[in-house]
Scaffold this active site. Structure first.
Site, mmCIF file in Angstrom:
data_model
loop_
_atom_site.group_PDB
_atom_site.id
_atom_site.type_symbol
_atom_site.label_atom_id
_atom_site.label_comp_id
_atom_site.label_asym_id
_atom_site.label_seq_id
_atom_site.Cartn_x
_atom_site.Cartn_y
_atom_site.Cartn_z
ATOM 1 C CG HIS A 1 14.479 19.685 55.139
ATOM 2 N ND1 HIS A 1 14.016 19.598 53.838
ATOM 3 C CD2 HIS A 1 15.540 20.517 55.097
ATOM 4 C CE1 HIS A 1 14.766 20.348 53.052
ATOM 5 N NE2 HIS A 1 15.704 20.913 53.789
ATOM 6 C CG ASP B 1 17.940 21.618 50.310
ATOM 7 O OD1 ASP B 1 17.760 21.284 51.490
ATOM 8 O OD2 ASP B 1 17.536 22.695 49.828
ATOM 9 C CD GLU C 1 14.393 23.797 55.217
ATOM 10 O OE1 GLU C 1 15.195 24.728 55.417
ATOM 11 O OE2 GLU C 1 14.088 23.395 54.066
ATOM 12 C CD GLU C 2 13.293 22.823 50.512
ATOM 13 O OE1 GLU C 2 13.337 24.053 50.346
ATOM 14 O OE2 GLU C 2 14.291 22.096 50.398
ATOM 15 C CG ASP D 1 19.117 22.164 55.133
ATOM 16 O OD1 ASP D 1 19.271 21.752 53.966
ATOM 17 O OD2 ASP D 1 18.049 22.619 55.552
ATOM 18 C CG HIS E 1 16.428 25.112 46.119
ATOM 19 N ND1 HIS E 1 15.569 26.031 46.688
ATOM 20 C CD2 HIS E 1 16.720 24.234 47.105
ATOM 21 C CE1 HIS E 1 15.360 25.723 47.955
ATOM 22 N NE2 HIS E 1 16.062 24.625 48.232
#
Length: 348
Positions: free
Chosen positions: A69, A186, A220-221, A241, A321
């Site tokens: 993603h 990510d 995706e998030e 991922d 993140h």
């Protein structure tokens, strides 16, 4: 033919520098489409704006799908405050402390870009005794705009409105020691890795054993990037991922991480064993791990009712993140496993 690791690292940096918070991924998807066209790989675009590329294989009855993603964490303008600063609401699963002090940009509905900095309302230790103790929440975080504004009306005059997207400065850096540090590893790292493997396959003139689809998802998030547009003949679904690093984890910044279980439950045991065997046969450094607070496009597809074999791998990424970091070796090991999987027999 060797995997183009330099291309992958350079592609990641290019992707990282294209703002693409979930919900505003048009520009980065245009970049993906242009690159696939350059690589002479056919694709379609879904109603959700994702890109689905396909390589015909020797076996067209049992299909595979890989997904990575390109959407990232971000924010939106929640409120224009009377003092000319902005209150924001977060997009994706992270905490305000992860973005405190970060440079950002606001994209207005007419395309204007206005920069700023994310700060607490009590940022100055020379003024506020509790500057360090205050819990960072939506109520006490704000964007200080790089414009001469002191009122709500002056901000509105810039064209900023509630709902405008806020992107974070990725600060993508590649060190001489091989580290890649940036926001949004990510999952733009894995997108770059998948593109690199595709580049190698096309340039080598290889035909894969199975018709294989490559879904570059863009939601995706927020949980539904790869839960649709899965071709009917798909049996095996591999999400590429990131591997989560932290206390109690086996994953580090140099390995390809193979997920055994995340918050959705165990991944397909046969797929996991297949991936481990391929890693060992190809001399790849890997770790098997469990990600306790994580969900992938593969697990989203299962929740949507697809009858598939699902797996999850990715480069080890530290401080997920937040201010993320990986290493060139993780790119190499992940690309090696993706490549080996694409050339392998069926998962038992």
């Amino acid at each position: 033919m060797k995997l183009p690791i330099d291309y992958m690292v350079e592609t990641f940096v290019a992707l990282a520098n294209i703002p693409s918070p979930t919900g505003n991924t048009y520009r980065v998807m245009e970049w993906i489409k242009e690159e696939l066209t350059r690589l002479e790989i056919s694709y379609t675009v879904t109603n959700k704006g994702a890109v689905l590329a396909t390589l015909p294989g020797k076996n067209d009855e049992r299909h595979r799908l890989l997904t990575a993603h390109v959407d990232t964490l971000g924010a939106m303008v929640k409120e224009i405050k009377s003092n000319g600063r902005l209150k924001i609401t977060l997009i994706g699963g992270f905490r305000f402390n992860a973005i405190e002090g970060e440079y950002c940009q606001i994209e207005t509905s007419n395309g204007r870009i206005i920069t700023g900095t994310i700060l607490s309302t009590k940022a100055s230790v020379h003024v506020y005794a509790d500057a360090g103790k205050m819990e960072r929440t939506e109520e006490v975080m704000e964007v200080r705009l790089d414009e001469k504004v002191k009122t709500k009306e002056e901000v509105l005059a810039l064209g900023i409105q509630v709902g405008d997207f806020v992107s974070f400065d990725p600060r993508a850096t590649v060190t001489d020691s091989g580290f890649i540090k940036s926001r949004h590893l990510d999952d733009k790292a894995s997108v770059a890795i998948v593109l690199g493997v595709l580049k190698k396959i096309k340039e080598a003139g290889e035909t894969l054993p199975y018709t294989t689809h490559f879904l570059i998802s863009n939601n995706e998030e927020i949980g539904y990037g790869g839960n649709s547009n899965i071709p009917d003949k798909t049996v095996e679904y591999l999400a590429v991922d990131m591997g989560a690093i932290g206390q109690g984890q086996t994953t580090d910044e140099y390995c390809v991480s193979i997920c055994a279980k995340d918050s959705s439950g165990p991944y397909h045991y046969g797929m996991r064993k297949h991936l481990v065997q391929l890693a060992e046969e190809n001399g790849l450094y890997y770790q098997v791990d469990i990600y306790p607070f994580y969900g992938s496009d593969a697990s989203a597809a299962l929740r949507s009712g697809y009858d598939i074999i699902h797996g999850l791998i990715g480069p080890g990424v530290d401080a997920s993140h937040s201010h993320e970091r990986s290493h060139r070796e993780a790119f190499e090991n992940t690309a090696g496993l993706v490549d080996a999987y694409l050339r392998s027999g069926a998962v038992e």
